[in-house]
Design an enzyme around this catalytic site. Sequence first.
Site, PDB file in Angstrom:
ATOM      1  N   LYS A  53       0.839  -1.203   0.000  1.00 45.43           N
ATOM      2  CA  LYS A  53       0.000   0.000   0.000  1.00 45.43           C
ATOM      3  C   LYS A  53       0.873   1.253   0.000  1.00 45.43           C
ATOM      4  CE  LYS A  53      -3.748  -2.501   2.239  1.00 45.43           C
ATOM      5  NZ  LYS A  53      -4.521  -2.828   3.438  1.00 45.43           N
ATOM      6  N   GLN A  97      -4.625  -1.505   9.671  1.00 43.20           N
ATOM      7  CA  GLN A  97      -4.516  -2.838   9.066  1.00 43.20           C
ATOM      8  C   GLN A  97      -5.089  -3.899  10.019  1.00 43.20           C
ATOM      9  OE1 GLN A  97      -3.526  -3.384   5.956  1.00 43.20           O
ATOM     10  NE2 GLN A  97      -3.640  -5.595   6.036  1.00 43.20           N
ATOM     11  N   ASP A 120     -10.901   2.662   4.007  1.00 39.10           N
ATOM     12  CA  ASP A 120     -11.209   1.231   3.878  1.00 39.10           C
ATOM     13  C   ASP A 120     -12.708   0.991   3.673  1.00 39.10           C
ATOM     14  OD1 ASP A 120      -9.142  -0.661   3.890  1.00 39.10           O
ATOM     15  OD2 ASP A 120      -8.803  -0.424   6.043  1.00 39.10           O
TER      16      ASP A 120
HETATM   17  N1  GUN Z   1      -6.431  -6.852   6.151  1.00 36.27           N
HETATM   18  C1  GUN Z   1      -6.605  -7.553   5.010  1.00 36.27           C
HETATM   19  N2  GUN Z   1      -7.141  -6.774   4.066  1.00 36.27           N
HETATM   20  C2  GUN Z   1      -7.329  -5.561   4.611  1.00 36.27           C
HETATM   21  C3  GUN Z   1      -7.841  -4.325   4.118  1.00 36.27           C
HETATM   22  O1  GUN Z   1      -8.265  -4.168   2.979  1.00 36.27           O
HETATM   23  N3  GUN Z   1      -7.838  -3.296   4.984  1.00 36.27           N
HETATM   24  C4  GUN Z   1      -7.391  -3.421   6.249  1.00 36.27           C
HETATM   25  N4  GUN Z   1      -7.443  -2.357   7.033  1.00 36.27           N
HETATM   26  N5  GUN Z   1      -6.910  -4.539   6.740  1.00 36.27           N
HETATM   27  C5  GUN Z   1      -6.878  -5.600   5.910  1.00 36.27           C
END
Ligand code: GUN
Length: 289
Positions: A53, A97, A120
């Site tokens: 990311k 996350q 998100d």
């Molecule tokens: N853990 C796995 N995928 C994601 C996501 O898209 N966002 C977040 N915050 N955590 C994750």
Amino acid sequence: MAQLIDGKAISAQVRNEVKQAVAERIAAGHRPPYLAVVLVGDDPASASYVRGKAKASAEVGIQSDTLTYDASISEQELLDIVQRLNDDEGVDGILVQLPLPDHIDDRKVIHAIDPAKDVDCFHPESVGNLVIGLDGFQPATPAGIVEMLQRTEIQTSGAQCVIIGRSNIVGKPLANLMLKKGLDSTVTVCHSRTKDLPAIARQADILVAAIGRANFVTADMVKPGAVVIDVGINRVDDDSRERGYRLVGDVDFEAVEPIASAITPVPGGVGPMTIAVLLQNTLRAATGA
Ligand code: GUN
């Protein structure tokens, strides 16, 4: 032979568009969009997602920092950090996350994020906006799927869309997106208790597999000419690979590909789209649009 829906190429297209829009904002005198990523603990998969990311953000001119905390951080300390980011006008987007350590309630932390910074699209207010069809942040995987369908010019209006899997991050939000005015699909969501799932799947013009079971969708579940979207990323043992496993989707690709009109590969299908949507959301958070 089915058309292969190339998530890598479509994701690159979306990321380029974000890059251009960011450059235009900066040229107009704005600061770059800023994304704060919060990572708790040392789960290698989470660390790897977060690195992806950060890298993708940098490539399009979005600034980001990853705030890393030990797994022993208390829930209150984490809530305080989120509050600080909410209050910081220099922060456009906040991403915590998941998963978080067991002693921290994921929901409490997600609820603490300012919905205006919820890139998100996990906050209940964001989810509510999605359900009633208001514009706002888009959930990464479902919106990535919609981008793929639209950019491949797949007809969604009036289509029977069958989604296998009812998770909060894929199945449920995707069902709401596909129902929206403009996409206009007829949506069925199947799950572990669904009776005669293969018969329902066989009705699909657009079949989405999001259950997390390797090769679950077999040829007998697919109507000839259906569009098949595979959200699964499953590890299966493979001694011929150096790392001892390979990644496969929820769809038995070899068997289904000859029947489908279009299909996403794994890897290189839905996966690359999710980060592209995160970048779109961060840009949106910065512009307030
Ligand atoms: N853990 C796995 N995928 C994601 C996501 O898209 N966002 C977040 N915050 N955590 C994750």
